[in-house]
Motif scaffolding. Structure first.
Motif: not given
Length: 105
Positions: A56-78
């Protein structure tokens, strides 16, 4: 000195920027809210951190005020390497449209 000037962006007008405040939403998640809530159609972001869940991505950025909002970006952090992947778009609903960038520490 403005934030834009401190980042070397003083050639851009101040009106091109929106100030945000970051609030803790849960243990490791954050809400990013505009400072001026009186602006028409304010944009909110929600940052979901899941650093230790495999595949799973380490970080998920949503366009909205909670995690049910649409995803607009992710980061896989190693955390054990110098390579990370940043993705713009939604890998769940449209994986072929993702734009991926490598970020080296």
């Amino acid at each position: 000195e403005s934030i834009a000037a401190s980042l070397g962006l003083s050639h851009l007008p101040e009106t091109d920027f929106t100030e945000y405040t970051v609030w803790n939403a849960q243990i490791s998640n954050m809400r990013v809210c505009p400072v001026d809530l009186t602006t028409p159609n304010p944009i909110y972001y929600y940052v979901e951190n899941r650093a230790f869940i495999p595949s799973h991505p380490g970080v998920t950025l949503h366009l909205g005020s909670d995690k049910t909002a649409p995803t607009i970006g992710v980061a896989h952090l190693d955390y054990f390497s110098t390579k990370n992947l940043l993705g713009l778009g939604n890998p769940t609903t449209n994986p072929l449209a993702m734009r991926w960038e490598k970020l080296h520490k």
